[in-house]
Write a protein that holds these residues in place. Structure first.
Motif, PDB file in Angstrom:
ATOM      1  N   GLU A 441       0.750  -1.002   0.164  1.00  0.00           N
ATOM      2  CA  GLU A 441      -0.037  -0.109   0.014  1.00  0.00           C
ATOM      3  C   GLU A 441       0.868   1.182  -0.117  1.00  0.00           C
ATOM      4  O   GLU A 441       0.500   2.218  -0.643  1.00  0.00           O
ATOM      5  CB  GLU A 441      -0.958  -0.180   1.257  1.00  0.00           C
ATOM      6  CG  GLU A 441      -1.839   1.166   1.357  1.00  0.00           C
ATOM      7  CD  GLU A 441      -2.866   1.540   0.092  1.00  0.00           C
ATOM      8  OE1 GLU A 441      -3.202   2.471  -0.040  1.00  0.00           O
ATOM      9  OE2 GLU A 441      -3.068   0.334  -0.666  1.00  0.00           O
ATOM     10  N   ARG A 444       2.240   1.500  -3.392  1.00  0.00           N
ATOM     11  CA  ARG A 444       0.771   2.005  -4.690  1.00  0.00           C
ATOM     12  C   ARG A 444       0.529   3.448  -4.428  1.00  0.00           C
ATOM     13  O   ARG A 444       0.191   4.130  -5.244  1.00  0.00           O
ATOM     14  CB  ARG A 444      -0.147   1.039  -4.409  1.00  0.00           C
ATOM     15  CG  ARG A 444      -1.335   1.192  -5.307  1.00  0.00           C
ATOM     16  CD  ARG A 444      -2.656   0.704  -4.799  1.00  0.00           C
ATOM     17  NE  ARG A 444      -2.998   1.743  -3.478  1.00  0.00           N
ATOM     18  CZ  ARG A 444      -3.439   2.623  -3.841  1.00  0.00           C
ATOM     19  NH1 ARG A 444      -3.818   3.180  -4.929  1.00  0.00           N
ATOM     20  NH2 ARG A 444      -4.008   3.313  -2.665  1.00  0.00           N
ATOM     21  N   SER A 445       0.348   3.855  -3.015  1.00  0.00           N
ATOM     22  CA  SER A 445       0.196   5.315  -2.680  1.00  0.00           C
ATOM     23  C   SER A 445       1.267   6.213  -3.290  1.00  0.00           C
ATOM     24  O   SER A 445       0.663   7.308  -3.801  1.00  0.00           O
ATOM     25  CB  SER A 445      -0.005   5.260  -1.087  1.00  0.00           C
ATOM     26  OG  SER A 445       1.185   4.931  -0.490  1.00  0.00           O
ATOM     27  N   ALA A 561      -6.149  -1.306  -3.944  1.00  0.00           N
ATOM     28  CA  ALA A 561      -5.822  -0.449  -2.493  1.00  0.00           C
ATOM     29  C   ALA A 561      -6.042  -1.187  -1.390  1.00  0.00           C
ATOM     30  O   ALA A 561      -7.293  -1.974  -1.584  1.00  0.00           O
ATOM     31  CB  ALA A 561      -6.970   0.882  -2.517  1.00  0.00           C
TER      32      ALA A 561
END
Length: 594
Positions: A441, A444-445, A561
């Motif tokens: 995460e 990805r963020s 997500a």
């Protein structure tokens, strides 16, 4: 106890069936043959505190899930629900009755099997196992969505606990199996006698099944072996035997390990050749199969013999690559120690084994090596039963006999170890998935942030260009000038989009590098890194490469997500659910809160 309160407890749709199953186990009867309500003695012992397990059963009944076909496990989120898997017919809590000789060894086995860990009843054990299974099943959808590190069907264990034996050929694996079972089941010999993985299970009668039948059985729990290919499936078998001493666990015998001429280089050659060399040797990934069995076993025996005390390269390779991280259930055994006629021979063989083990065990301290021997047949015994007469003087073999009893005691603890091993596996799986989710995460963020920054730049350029064109039209600027502004805006936005896309692709490759992934781990776990927590470092080493592969295959643009609620649910399992299971499974002691 107030009968109305008791009736409400029994009739409660959320816990009635669970309480009735616990009551039936307390009384030692089956729900199919018992009356609907327990006796007054059982009610008093269960609800009034006269039983030593009253508080344990109460905690389990309060926190258990509803036994419906759609079990909503403890955290009612969309990823934490799973269909309930009914218990298999191979229920180790209800062993098949079989006669057993009344001798001192059987009494010791019974005491080891029933006495150790006897602070929790069979019903509580089954409830803990069921709760662990529900928790593990509840995290598998999230693991599938994130392409997590947990293997497919890793939440499904075997129906019975089992002991796994691996080692050199002619190290006494099959003889030890026959000794534990109390009857000849496996063929023993000096030369390699078997090339199959043999599962030996208790049953009402003697039945043999081939590998496809074993792997295809949906209840016994070995369907995961299919992933290693048809060669392995055809080199596996199931033997169901009646009248054996292990009525509540299975034993798995493996092919004896030997260095072939192709892998004459031993451990180093096999390792350099990669998995392809392993497949060429036996037709399947032998190291992977051994690891699959060892991960699910409750006790693992690695056996050596005086003729080959650790000199077989394949054995050392298995210890290095397949049995790593399983020290808590691994027993290293030097068998046939009664063959030594001189103390010098024993010293040389024992020293050679320690020297070879030190090459693959990255620690200064070696684990305990159980030096033992098995009883030999008496020459005057025409029936072939095991005799107490040994090859050497009894006084010289007293220590070997004691060590053999110690190994036998550990083997008989397999059903008791199952509870601890299942909780440990759940704890390990949740830690792996949580770290995978947190680091993924974070990566990805960061990618998503750069992506939206680029889109905002492109949108801003378009808005500015269109605004200038609109102002020009409002103030009567010539159309050629306005059209030029529009064309420049379109070309500029397109060029910016191409440049941003190429930079974003380069940024994605940078994020997926080992250095950036390690930086993400340090950023998301600052306290653990600061404290030099070796446990978190080992977990990160295990998931780093699988995480990188999952992110690369999916792509950061399409990677799902992870919500904060899902991470909280995983953390709650580590902080609340698993410690509660540990507390219920632990023996009573002065520091416990049971």
């Amino acid at each position: 106890m107030n009968m109305m309160k008791y009736g409400n407890l029994i009739c409660n749709p959320g816990g009635g069936r669970f309480l009735r199953s616990i009551i039936f186990r307390v009384r030692g009867a089956s729900p199919l043959t018992s009356p609907l309500l327990p006796s007054s003695t059982a009610r008093r012992s269960l609800y009034c505190g006269t039983s030593s397990h009253c508080s344990t059963l109460s905690k389990l009944s309060k926190s258990s899930c509803s036994r419906s076909r759609d079990v909503r496990c403890f955290h009612k989120r969309r990823y934490f629900s799973t269909p309930f898997r009914y218990s298999s017919t191979w229920n180790w809590s209800k062993p098949f009755p079989s006669p057993s000789p009344n001798n001192d060894r059987d009494k010791k086995n019974d005491e080891a099997n029933d006495g150790d860990g006897g602070n929790i009843s069979s019903g509580v054990q089954q409830s803990i196992l069921s709760r662990c299974s529900d928790l593990h099943s509840s995290i598998m959808p999230l693991n599938s969505q994130l392409r997590g590190p947990l293997a497919k069907n890793s939440d499904r264990g075997t129906s019975l606990p089992f002991v796994f034996l691996v080692g050199n050929h002619s190290s006494g694996k099959s003889s030890f199996v026959n000794y534990v079972l109390g009857r000849p089941v496996q063929t023993a010999g000096v030369a390699p006698t078997d090339d199959c993985f043999t599962v030996i299970a208790p049953g009402p009668r003697d039945v043999d099944q081939d590998g496809p039948a074993l792997v295809g059985d949906p209840d016994i729990g070995f369907e995961g072996l299919r992933q290693f290919g048809p060669t392995l499936v055809h080199h596996a078998q199931l033997k169901v035997r009646a009248g054996i001493r292990n009525e509540n666990f299975m034993m798995v015998d493996s092919p004896g390990m030997i260095d072939s001429p192709v892998s004459s280089g031993g451990m180093s050659a096999g390792h350099a050749g990669g998995s392809g060399g392993n497949i060429m040797d036996r037709g399947y990934d032998f190291q992977g199969v051994v690891r699959w069995f060892a991960e699910r076993a409750d006790v693992v025996l690695l056996m050596f013999d005086p003729d080959k005390p650790g000199t077989t390269g394949e054995t050392l390779s298995i210890l290095l690559h397949s049995l790593g991280g399983m020290d808590h259930k691994l027993l290293i055994v030097l068998n046939k120690a009664d063959q030594f006629k001189k103390i010098h021979d024993f010293a040389r063989a024992y020293g050679s084994l320690c020297w070879n083990l030190s090459k693959v065990i990255p620690r200064k301290d070696l684990p305990r090596i159980f030096t033992m021997c098995l009883p030999v047949k008496n020459e005057d015994n025409s029936t072939g039963d095991l005799s107490t007469t040994e090859a050497l003087d009894q006084r010289a073999l007293a220590d070997l006999h004691q060590t053999r009893d110690d190994v036998l005691t550990e083997v008989m603890k397999a059903p008791k170890r199952r509870v601890d091993n299942v909780i440990t596996n759940l704890h390990d799986s949740v830690h792996l998935l949580l770290m995978h989710a947190v680091v993924a995460e974070d990566v990805r963020s960061r990618y998503s942030k750069r992506h939206w920054e680029n889109r905002i730049q492109e949108l801003s350029s378009v808005v500015v260009g269109m605004g200038l064109a609109g102002l020009g039209m409002h103030f009567g600027v010539p159309p050629q000038f306005t059209g030029g502004i529009v064309a420049a805006t379109v070309l500029g936005a397109g060029g910016m989009h191409w440049f941003n896309s190429s930079q974003l692709k380069h940024f994605e490759e940078q994020l997926l590098s080992s250095e950036e992934l390690s930086a993400s781990f340090q950023r998301t776990h600052p306290q653990e890194v600061n404290d030099a927590d070796e446990f978190y470092a080992s977990v990160w080493q295990r998931i780093r490469d699988p995480l990188r592969l999952s992110l690369w295959r999916t792509g950061l643009a399409d990677f799902p997500a992870v919500t904060k609620g899902e991470m909280r649910d995983l953390q709650r399992m580590l902080d609340d659910d698993i410690p509660e299971l540990r507390r219920l499974a632990s023996p009573s002691h002065h520091g416990s809160t049971k």
